[in-house]
Design a protein around this motif. Structure first.
Motif, PDB file in Angstrom:
ATOM      1  N   LEU A 170       0.797  -1.216   0.000  1.00 26.03           N
ATOM      2  CA  LEU A 170       0.000   0.000   0.000  1.00 26.03           C
ATOM      3  C   LEU A 170       0.838   1.278   0.000  1.00 26.03           C
ATOM      4  O   LEU A 170       0.294   2.365   0.073  1.00 26.03           O
ATOM      5  CB  LEU A 170      -0.937   0.001   1.214  1.00 26.03           C
ATOM      6  CG  LEU A 170      -1.936  -1.147   1.243  1.00 26.03           C
ATOM      7  CD1 LEU A 170      -2.745  -1.095   2.524  1.00 26.03           C
ATOM      8  CD2 LEU A 170      -2.839  -1.113   0.034  1.00 26.03           C
ATOM      9  N   ILE A 171       2.160   1.148  -0.083  1.00 29.56           N
ATOM     10  CA  ILE A 171       3.027   2.326  -0.101  1.00 29.56           C
ATOM     11  C   ILE A 171       3.171   2.794  -1.548  1.00 29.56           C
ATOM     12  O   ILE A 171       3.711   2.081  -2.390  1.00 29.56           O
ATOM     13  CB  ILE A 171       4.413   2.003   0.483  1.00 29.56           C
ATOM     14  CG1 ILE A 171       4.279   1.553   1.932  1.00 29.56           C
ATOM     15  CG2 ILE A 171       5.321   3.218   0.374  1.00 29.56           C
ATOM     16  CD1 ILE A 171       5.554   1.036   2.529  1.00 29.56           C
TER      17      ILE A 171
ATOM     18  N   ASP B  34      11.169   0.770  -6.825  1.00 27.75           N
ATOM     19  CA  ASP B  34      11.131  -0.574  -7.388  1.00 27.75           C
ATOM     20  C   ASP B  34       9.759  -0.912  -7.963  1.00 27.75           C
ATOM     21  O   ASP B  34       9.644  -1.676  -8.911  1.00 27.75           O
ATOM     22  CB  ASP B  34      11.576  -1.619  -6.372  1.00 27.75           C
ATOM     23  CG  ASP B  34      10.782  -1.591  -5.089  1.00 27.75           C
ATOM     24  OD1 ASP B  34      10.096  -0.581  -4.837  1.00 27.75           O
ATOM     25  OD2 ASP B  34      10.850  -2.570  -4.329  1.00 27.75           O
ATOM     26  N   ALA B  35       8.703  -0.298  -7.435  1.00 22.13           N
ATOM     27  CA  ALA B  35       7.370  -0.510  -7.997  1.00 22.13           C
ATOM     28  C   ALA B  35       7.263   0.127  -9.373  1.00 22.13           C
ATOM     29  O   ALA B  35       6.691  -0.451 -10.300  1.00 22.13           O
ATOM     30  CB  ALA B  35       6.298   0.048  -7.070  1.00 22.13           C
ATOM     31  N   LYS B  36       7.823   1.317  -9.520  1.00 28.03           N
ATOM     32  CA  LYS B  36       7.808   1.992 -10.825  1.00 28.03           C
ATOM     33  C   LYS B  36       8.616   1.200 -11.849  1.00 28.03           C
ATOM     34  O   LYS B  36       8.202   1.049 -12.996  1.00 28.03           O
ATOM     35  CB  LYS B  36       8.360   3.420 -10.675  1.00 28.03           C
ATOM     36  CG  LYS B  36       8.386   4.189 -11.952  1.00 28.03           C
ATOM     37  CD  LYS B  36       7.004   4.407 -12.488  1.00 28.03           C
ATOM     38  CE  LYS B  36       7.063   5.263 -13.731  1.00 28.03           C
ATOM     39  NZ  LYS B  36       5.802   5.299 -14.432  1.00 28.03           N
ATOM     40  N   LEU B  37       9.764   0.684 -11.451  1.00 33.69           N
ATOM     41  CA  LEU B  37      10.565  -0.136 -12.357  1.00 33.69           C
ATOM     42  C   LEU B  37       9.831  -1.415 -12.746  1.00 33.69           C
ATOM     43  O   LEU B  37       9.906  -1.856 -13.890  1.00 33.69           O
ATOM     44  CB  LEU B  37      11.910  -0.460 -11.718  1.00 33.69           C
ATOM     45  CG  LEU B  37      12.857   0.714 -11.515  1.00 33.69           C
ATOM     46  CD1 LEU B  37      14.084   0.274 -10.736  1.00 33.69           C
ATOM     47  CD2 LEU B  37      13.239   1.324 -12.841  1.00 33.69           C
TER      48      LEU B  37
ATOM     49  N   GLY C 143       1.759  -2.307  -8.865  1.00 31.02           N
ATOM     50  CA  GLY C 143       3.187  -2.014  -8.965  1.00 31.02           C
ATOM     51  C   GLY C 143       3.982  -2.650  -7.851  1.00 31.02           C
ATOM     52  O   GLY C 143       5.040  -3.235  -8.083  1.00 31.02           O
ATOM     53  N   ASN C 144       3.481  -2.568  -6.640  1.00 24.53           N
ATOM     54  CA  ASN C 144       4.188  -3.163  -5.508  1.00 24.53           C
ATOM     55  C   ASN C 144       4.132  -4.689  -5.546  1.00 24.53           C
ATOM     56  O   ASN C 144       5.085  -5.355  -5.154  1.00 24.53           O
ATOM     57  CB  ASN C 144       3.633  -2.623  -4.204  1.00 24.53           C
ATOM     58  CG  ASN C 144       4.025  -1.179  -3.986  1.00 24.53           C
ATOM     59  OD1 ASN C 144       5.161  -0.802  -4.217  1.00 24.53           O
ATOM     60  ND2 ASN C 144       3.087  -0.365  -3.559  1.00 24.53           N
TER      61      ASN C 144
ATOM     62  N   LYS D 129       7.436  -7.058  -5.814  1.00 24.04           N
ATOM     63  CA  LYS D 129       7.685  -8.171  -4.903  1.00 24.04           C
ATOM     64  C   LYS D 129       7.922  -9.466  -5.677  1.00 24.04           C
ATOM     65  O   LYS D 129       8.802 -10.233  -5.361  1.00 24.04           O
ATOM     66  CB  LYS D 129       6.497  -8.334  -3.949  1.00 24.04           C
ATOM     67  CG  LYS D 129       6.662  -9.405  -2.923  1.00 24.04           C
ATOM     68  CD  LYS D 129       5.454  -9.486  -2.005  1.00 24.04           C
ATOM     69  CE  LYS D 129       5.555 -10.632  -1.060  1.00 24.04           C
ATOM     70  NZ  LYS D 129       4.350 -10.766  -0.236  1.00 24.04           N
ATOM     71  N   ALA D 130       7.128  -9.687  -6.733  1.00 19.18           N
ATOM     72  CA  ALA D 130       7.304 -10.892  -7.556  1.00 19.18           C
ATOM     73  C   ALA D 130       8.639 -10.866  -8.293  1.00 19.18           C
ATOM     74  O   ALA D 130       9.313 -11.897  -8.392  1.00 19.18           O
ATOM     75  CB  ALA D 130       6.156 -11.005  -8.560  1.00 19.18           C
ATOM     76  N   ASP D 131       9.045  -9.702  -8.773  1.00 15.59           N
ATOM     77  CA  ASP D 131      10.339  -9.596  -9.450  1.00 15.59           C
ATOM     78  C   ASP D 131      11.496  -9.836  -8.476  1.00 15.59           C
ATOM     79  O   ASP D 131      12.479 -10.460  -8.837  1.00 15.59           O
ATOM     80  CB  ASP D 131      10.486  -8.223 -10.111  1.00 15.59           C
ATOM     81  CG  ASP D 131       9.574  -8.043 -11.307  1.00 15.59           C
ATOM     82  OD1 ASP D 131       8.976  -9.042 -11.754  1.00 15.59           O
ATOM     83  OD2 ASP D 131       9.441  -6.897 -11.759  1.00 15.59           O
ATOM     84  N   ALA D 132      11.378  -9.320  -7.271  1.00 10.78           N
ATOM     85  CA  ALA D 132      12.432  -9.508  -6.280  1.00 10.78           C
ATOM     86  C   ALA D 132      12.547 -10.965  -5.869  1.00 10.78           C
ATOM     87  O   ALA D 132      13.642 -11.448  -5.562  1.00 10.78           O
ATOM     88  CB  ALA D 132      12.157  -8.638  -5.061  1.00 10.78           C
TER      89      ALA D 132
END
Length: 79
Positions: free
Chosen positions: A6-7, A12-15, A65-66, A70-73
């Protein structure tokens, strides 16, 4: 539920939103809907439904986005 989802405006969300063509397409379609609702809120038809659309699109972009970040990380390449 992870509260970091929710932030808004995390780097990293934009990327993550721009990582693949499908994600970019989803982001731009939602952003155009947000922009149209914002313009309509100041011009014609300024009803309460416009604010629901604005808040809904903002929350959708933030959570997606978040989630993608998280999935990419985590290394999940299926998304």
């Amino acid at each position: 539920m992870d509260l970091r989802l929710l932030i808004p405006f995390r780097r990293d969300a934009k990327l993550a939103q721009m990582a693949t063509p499908e994600r970019r397409r989803i982001f731009y379609v939602l952003f155009i809907g947000y922009f149209v609702a914002l313009v309509l809120s100041f011009t014609i038809l300024p009803g309460p439904w416009v604010w629901f659309v604005l808040v809904g699109v903002f929350l959708t972009l933030t959570i997606l986005g978040n989630y993608w970040a998280k999935a990419d990380a985590a290394g999940d390449t299926r998304r």
